[in-house]
Scaffold this motif. Structure first.
Motif, PDB file in Angstrom:
ATOM      1  N   ASN A  77       0.814  -1.211   0.000  1.00  9.66           N
ATOM      2  CA  ASN A  77       0.000   0.000   0.000  1.00  9.66           C
ATOM      3  C   ASN A  77       0.848   1.261   0.000  1.00  9.66           C
ATOM      4  OD1 ASN A  77      -2.627   1.165   0.020  1.00  9.66           O
ATOM      5  ND2 ASN A  77      -2.302   1.762   2.141  1.00  9.66           N
ATOM      6  N   SER A  78       2.124   1.136   0.304  1.00 13.02           N
ATOM      7  CA  SER A  78       3.059   2.257   0.255  1.00 13.02           C
ATOM      8  C   SER A  78       4.287   1.791  -0.517  1.00 13.02           C
ATOM      9  CB  SER A  78       3.466   2.700   1.664  1.00 13.02           C
ATOM     10  OG  SER A  78       2.349   3.176   2.382  1.00 13.02           O
ATOM     11  N   ALA A  79       4.597   2.510  -1.585  1.00 12.46           N
ATOM     12  CA  ALA A  79       5.681   2.071  -2.479  1.00 12.46           C
ATOM     13  C   ALA A  79       7.039   2.416  -1.880  1.00 12.46           C
ATOM     14  CB  ALA A  79       5.492   2.717  -3.847  1.00 12.46           C
ATOM     15  N   VAL A  80       7.240   2.019  -0.630  1.00 13.17           N
ATOM     16  CA  VAL A  80       8.475   2.352   0.075  1.00 13.17           C
ATOM     17  C   VAL A  80       9.672   1.649  -0.563  1.00 13.17           C
ATOM     18  CG1 VAL A  80       9.662   2.262   2.294  1.00 13.17           C
ATOM     19  CG2 VAL A  80       7.211   2.689   2.209  1.00 13.17           C
ATOM     20  N   SER A  81       9.503   0.373  -0.917  1.00 15.83           N
ATOM     21  CA  SER A  81      10.630  -0.382  -1.474  1.00 15.83           C
ATOM     22  C   SER A  81      11.070   0.180  -2.815  1.00 15.83           C
ATOM     23  CB  SER A  81      10.251  -1.859  -1.619  1.00 15.83           C
ATOM     24  OG  SER A  81       9.122  -2.022  -2.454  1.00 15.83           O
ATOM     25  N   VAL A  82      10.128   0.697  -3.590  1.00 16.19           N
ATOM     26  CA  VAL A  82      10.481   1.314  -4.873  1.00 16.19           C
ATOM     27  C   VAL A  82      11.333   2.554  -4.641  1.00 16.19           C
ATOM     28  CG1 VAL A  82       9.579   2.411  -6.955  1.00 16.19           C
ATOM     29  CG2 VAL A  82       8.391   0.455  -5.981  1.00 16.19           C
ATOM     30  N   ALA A  83      10.864   3.440  -3.764  1.00 20.29           N
ATOM     31  CA  ALA A  83      11.610   4.660  -3.486  1.00 20.29           C
ATOM     32  C   ALA A  83      12.966   4.350  -2.865  1.00 20.29           C
ATOM     33  CB  ALA A  83      10.797   5.558  -2.555  1.00 20.29           C
ATOM     34  N   HIS A  84      13.009   3.357  -1.984  1.00 24.33           N
ATOM     35  CA  HIS A  84      14.249   2.930  -1.340  1.00 24.33           C
ATOM     36  C   HIS A  84      15.292   2.499  -2.361  1.00 24.33           C
ATOM     37  CE1 HIS A  84      17.027   0.742   1.183  1.00 24.33           C
ATOM     38  NE2 HIS A  84      16.571  -0.436   0.830  1.00 24.33           N
ATOM     39  N   SER A  85      14.852   1.853  -3.416  1.00 26.32           N
ATOM     40  CA  SER A  85      15.788   1.312  -4.395  1.00 26.32           C
ATOM     41  C   SER A  85      16.468   2.380  -5.231  1.00 26.32           C
ATOM     42  CB  SER A  85      15.067   0.319  -5.316  1.00 26.32           C
ATOM     43  OG  SER A  85      14.130   0.983  -6.138  1.00 26.32           O
ATOM     44  N   VAL A  86      15.872   3.579  -5.296  1.00 27.76           N
ATOM     45  CA  VAL A  86      16.422   4.598  -6.186  1.00 27.76           C
ATOM     46  C   VAL A  86      16.733   5.921  -5.488  1.00 27.76           C
ATOM     47  CG1 VAL A  86      15.243   3.632  -8.186  1.00 27.76           C
ATOM     48  CG2 VAL A  86      14.117   5.424  -6.868  1.00 27.76           C
ATOM     49  N   SER A  87      16.459   6.024  -4.179  1.00 28.27           N
ATOM     50  CA  SER A  87      16.558   7.319  -3.504  1.00 28.27           C
ATOM     51  C   SER A  87      17.429   7.242  -2.254  1.00 28.27           C
ATOM     52  CB  SER A  87      15.169   7.832  -3.103  1.00 28.27           C
ATOM     53  OG  SER A  87      14.296   7.816  -4.204  1.00 28.27           O
ATOM     54  N   THR A 105       4.346  -2.212   7.723  1.00 24.08           N
ATOM     55  CA  THR A 105       5.295  -2.386   8.826  1.00 24.08           C
ATOM     56  C   THR A 105       6.503  -3.190   8.375  1.00 24.08           C
ATOM     57  OG1 THR A 105       3.516  -2.282  10.454  1.00 24.08           O
ATOM     58  CG2 THR A 105       5.574  -3.278  11.162  1.00 24.08           C
ATOM     59  N   ASN A 106       6.248  -4.271   7.637  1.00 23.15           N
ATOM     60  CA  ASN A 106       7.347  -5.107   7.160  1.00 23.15           C
ATOM     61  C   ASN A 106       8.229  -4.355   6.165  1.00 23.15           C
ATOM     62  OD1 ASN A 106       6.448  -7.243   8.715  1.00 23.15           O
ATOM     63  ND2 ASN A 106       5.314  -8.208   7.058  1.00 23.15           N
ATOM     64  N   ASP A 107       7.602  -3.586   5.262  1.00 21.26           N
ATOM     65  CA  ASP A 107       8.374  -2.841   4.265  1.00 21.26           C
ATOM     66  C   ASP A 107       9.256  -1.787   4.920  1.00 21.26           C
ATOM     67  OD1 ASP A 107       7.322  -4.300   2.202  1.00 21.26           O
ATOM     68  OD2 ASP A 107       5.965  -2.733   1.467  1.00 21.26           O
ATOM     69  N   MET A 108       8.695  -1.055   5.880  1.00 24.63           N
ATOM     70  CA  MET A 108       9.465   0.003   6.539  1.00 24.63           C
ATOM     71  C   MET A 108      10.624  -0.590   7.337  1.00 24.63           C
ATOM     72  SD  MET A 108       7.890   3.096   5.946  1.00 24.63           S
ATOM     73  CE  MET A 108       7.811   4.263   7.294  1.00 24.63           C
ATOM     74  N   ARG A 109      10.364  -1.673   8.032  1.00 22.87           N
ATOM     75  CA  ARG A 109      11.433  -2.332   8.792  1.00 22.87           C
ATOM     76  C   ARG A 109      12.528  -2.840   7.853  1.00 22.87           C
ATOM     77  NH1 ARG A 109      10.694  -4.643  14.067  1.00 22.87           N
ATOM     78  NH2 ARG A 109       8.855  -3.810  15.116  1.00 22.87           N
ATOM     79  N   SER A 110      12.114  -3.417   6.735  1.00 24.53           N
ATOM     80  CA  SER A 110      13.082  -3.948   5.777  1.00 24.53           C
ATOM     81  C   SER A 110      13.995  -2.846   5.246  1.00 24.53           C
ATOM     82  CB  SER A 110      12.350  -4.630   4.622  1.00 24.53           C
ATOM     83  OG  SER A 110      13.263  -5.074   3.637  1.00 24.53           O
ATOM     84  N   VAL A 111      13.398  -1.725   4.867  1.00 19.51           N
ATOM     85  CA  VAL A 111      14.196  -0.603   4.370  1.00 19.51           C
ATOM     86  C   VAL A 111      15.152  -0.109   5.453  1.00 19.51           C
ATOM     87  CG1 VAL A 111      14.069   1.817   3.648  1.00 19.51           C
ATOM     88  CG2 VAL A 111      12.504   0.130   2.652  1.00 19.51           C
ATOM     89  N   TYR A 112      14.659  -0.001   6.667  1.00 18.88           N
ATOM     90  CA  TYR A 112      15.484   0.499   7.764  1.00 18.88           C
ATOM     91  C   TYR A 112      16.680  -0.419   8.020  1.00 18.88           C
ATOM     92  CZ  TYR A 112      16.840   1.818  12.512  1.00 18.88           C
ATOM     93  OH  TYR A 112      17.556   2.190  13.620  1.00 18.88           O
ATOM     94  N   PHE A 113      16.417  -1.718   8.133  1.00 19.84           N
ATOM     95  CA  PHE A 113      17.509  -2.641   8.465  1.00 19.84           C
ATOM     96  C   PHE A 113      18.474  -2.826   7.295  1.00 19.84           C
ATOM     97  CE2 PHE A 113      14.637  -4.111  11.937  1.00 19.84           C
ATOM     98  CZ  PHE A 113      15.507  -3.857  12.981  1.00 19.84           C
ATOM     99  N   GLN A 114      17.991  -2.778   6.062  1.00 21.86           N
ATOM    100  CA  GLN A 114      18.912  -2.814   4.927  1.00 21.86           C
ATOM    101  C   GLN A 114      19.860  -1.617   4.978  1.00 21.86           C
ATOM    102  OE1 GLN A 114      17.371  -3.430   0.938  1.00 21.86           O
ATOM    103  NE2 GLN A 114      15.685  -4.660   1.727  1.00 21.86           N
ATOM    104  N   SER A 115      19.308  -0.464   5.284  1.00 15.95           N
ATOM    105  CA  SER A 115      20.120   0.752   5.327  1.00 15.95           C
ATOM    106  C   SER A 115      21.131   0.706   6.466  1.00 15.95           C
ATOM    107  CB  SER A 115      19.209   1.982   5.474  1.00 15.95           C
ATOM    108  OG  SER A 115      18.290   2.044   4.396  1.00 15.95           O
ATOM    109  N   VAL A 116      20.694   0.215   7.636  1.00 16.39           N
ATOM    110  CA  VAL A 116      21.612   0.075   8.771  1.00 16.39           C
ATOM    111  C   VAL A 116      22.730  -0.900   8.424  1.00 16.39           C
ATOM    112  CG1 VAL A 116      21.822  -0.812  11.123  1.00 16.39           C
ATOM    113  CG2 VAL A 116      19.918   0.704  10.532  1.00 16.39           C
ATOM    114  N   ALA A 117      22.363  -2.011   7.802  1.00 19.27           N
ATOM    115  CA  ALA A 117      23.362  -3.016   7.430  1.00 19.27           C
ATOM    116  C   ALA A 117      24.358  -2.451   6.427  1.00 19.27           C
ATOM    117  CB  ALA A 117      22.668  -4.243   6.848  1.00 19.27           C
ATOM    118  N   LYS A 118      23.868  -1.701   5.444  1.00 17.97           N
ATOM    119  CA  LYS A 118      24.751  -1.106   4.443  1.00 17.97           C
ATOM    120  C   LYS A 118      25.779  -0.194   5.108  1.00 17.97           C
ATOM    121  CE  LYS A 118      25.891   0.476   0.229  1.00 17.97           C
ATOM    122  NZ  LYS A 118      26.321  -0.334  -0.914  1.00 17.97           N
ATOM    123  N   ARG A 119      25.319   0.663   6.013  1.00 18.11           N
ATOM    124  CA  ARG A 119      26.231   1.608   6.653  1.00 18.11           C
ATOM    125  C   ARG A 119      27.203   0.895   7.585  1.00 18.11           C
ATOM    126  NH1 ARG A 119      21.354   4.781   6.463  1.00 18.11           N
ATOM    127  NH2 ARG A 119      20.698   4.060   8.522  1.00 18.11           N
TER     128      ARG A 119
END
Length: 387
Positions: A246-256, A294-308
């Motif tokens: 319902n929120s295209a968070v993963s799309v924006a995460h992939s390019v922004s 909730t799952n999408d937002m958590r996924s984006v957050y933890f991917q970003s934390v892991a990357k850094r």
């Protein structure tokens, strides 16, 4: 490739280090009539930043939307802020939510017993002979009257729908005129890396634009699925992108590098406006969408934390990981990192998801969005939605 569906090519064996092509993206969630809240936020941001019609909504270089967020997103991407305001303050007169004729008698107080019985029989056989309760024509007509696909975009826009035949989310894309193809390719490459090698991206066409936009708002059981052609000429059926996200968070995460998300429900507050089957339908999907969000937002957050975190490891440690798994380096290089922020109402909005005719509630939701935008977006962390 206007109007065609294409699988973005697979990930190369050694993908280069990816720098997000977009500095900041705006994500507009689905929520039916509660989209008035989004429109209020957009209007407030434009007014407070001195942004006029015809100018891009700085600082956003990309707009992502789902369902009503896709419709709102179109007016943001084309810089039509006054029109977006006027549409929401006049939408109640459009009577968008209309039962199909065979079901209408169930609500008509002056219909005879015979008409009610006939409608009940139609409703009872819904699973066999009908796939939805509502008439799609009013919504398609409304989109056709207010959305001109020839209007040039100021920034790229991506919206999500669900291909029922293939049981997968697919992405529609529209871009500003004369946008360099290399910029488009970078976005496609980023999508395929973050979301999957078989990601389907359809560049929207002028001829099918209204149906492609409605495909992201077509809630299952409420409206009939939208039929769209495939490259081989066959037709697939599409419905509300909220089924997948319902929120295209993963799309924006992939390019922004940074993403601002507009949500339309408060955290964990009960909703009790389930007065009929249509409201129950919206509520059911809202419950499902909250979990996916909730799952999408958590996924984006933890991917970003892991990357850094991984970027801080000594080269010797990175080499040892790569020796154990040759794909590790590719994984690290292609993993996106995004600063994630959100805004959402503090309490349940005074308008139901299906209440497009509630003029008073729509106006209140718009004004709440206007006020909430004053406080700005709140940084997200993994415990944000726990309380």
């Amino acid at each position: 490739m206007l109007g065609s569906a294409a699988a973005v090519p697979g990930i190369a064996a050694a993908a280069p280090n990816v720098t997000p092509p977009i500095a900041r993206a705006l994500v507009l969630s689905g929520g039916g009539a509660r989209g008035a809240y989004e429109a209020g936020i957009i209007g407030s941001m434009a007014a407070n930043r001195g942004i006029r019609d015809g100018d891009p909504l700085s600082p956003y270089g990309l707009v992502c939307g789902t369902s009503i967020g896709a419709l709102n997103g179109w007016f943001v991407a084309t810089g039509q802020y006054t029109k977006l305001h006027d549409l929401w303050y006049g939408i109640s007169a459009a009577r968008l939510i209309r039962l199909k004729k065979q079901f209408a008698a169930l609500r008509a107080p002056d219909s005879g017993v015979g008409n009610r019985l006939a409608s009940a029989i139609h409703l009872g056989s819904l699973a066999k002979n009908e796939v939805a309760l509502l008439d799609s024509a009013p919504v398609l007509d409304y989109i056709g009257s207010h959305v001109d696909p020839r209007q040039p975009l100021l920034v790229p826009m991506v919206w999500v729908s669900t291909n029922l035949n293939k049981q997968r989310a697919e992405y529609f894309y529209a871009r500003p005129p004369n946008a360099p193809q290399r910029d488009v390719n970078v976005i496609f490459d980023s999508l395929r890396i973050a979301i999957g090698a078989n990601t389907i991206v359809r560049e929207a066409s002028v001829e099918l634009f209204h149906r492609e936009l409605f495909a992201s708002a077509c809630v299952p059981l409420a409206w009939d699925p939208v039929q769209l052609p495939q490259p081989d000429g066959s037709l697939n059926e599409y419905c509300d992108g909220g089924v997948a996200s319902n929120s295209a968070v993963s799309v924006a995460h992939s390019v922004s590098a940074a993403v601002d998300v507009v949500l339309m429900d408060p955290p964990f507050e009960p909703i009790s406006d389930y007065t009929d089957a249509i409201a129950v339908g919206f509520g059911t999907f809202g419950t499902m969408q909250q979990k996916i969000l909730t799952n999408d937002m958590r996924s984006v957050y933890f991917q970003s934390v892991a990357k850094r975190a991984l970027a801080k490891l000594p080269p010797s440690v990175m080499r040892s990981f790569t020796l154990e798994d040759p794909l590790f380096q590719t994984f690290i290089e292609t993993l996106p990192s995004t600063e994630l922020s959100y805004v959402r109402p503090k309490s349940t909005l005074p308008v139901g998801a299906g209440a497009f005719s509630d003029e008073e509630g729509l106006g209140k939701a718009y004004r709440i969005g206007w006020e909430d935008a004053q406080a700005g977006f709140t940084p997200y962390n993994w415990r944000t939605f726990d309380a």
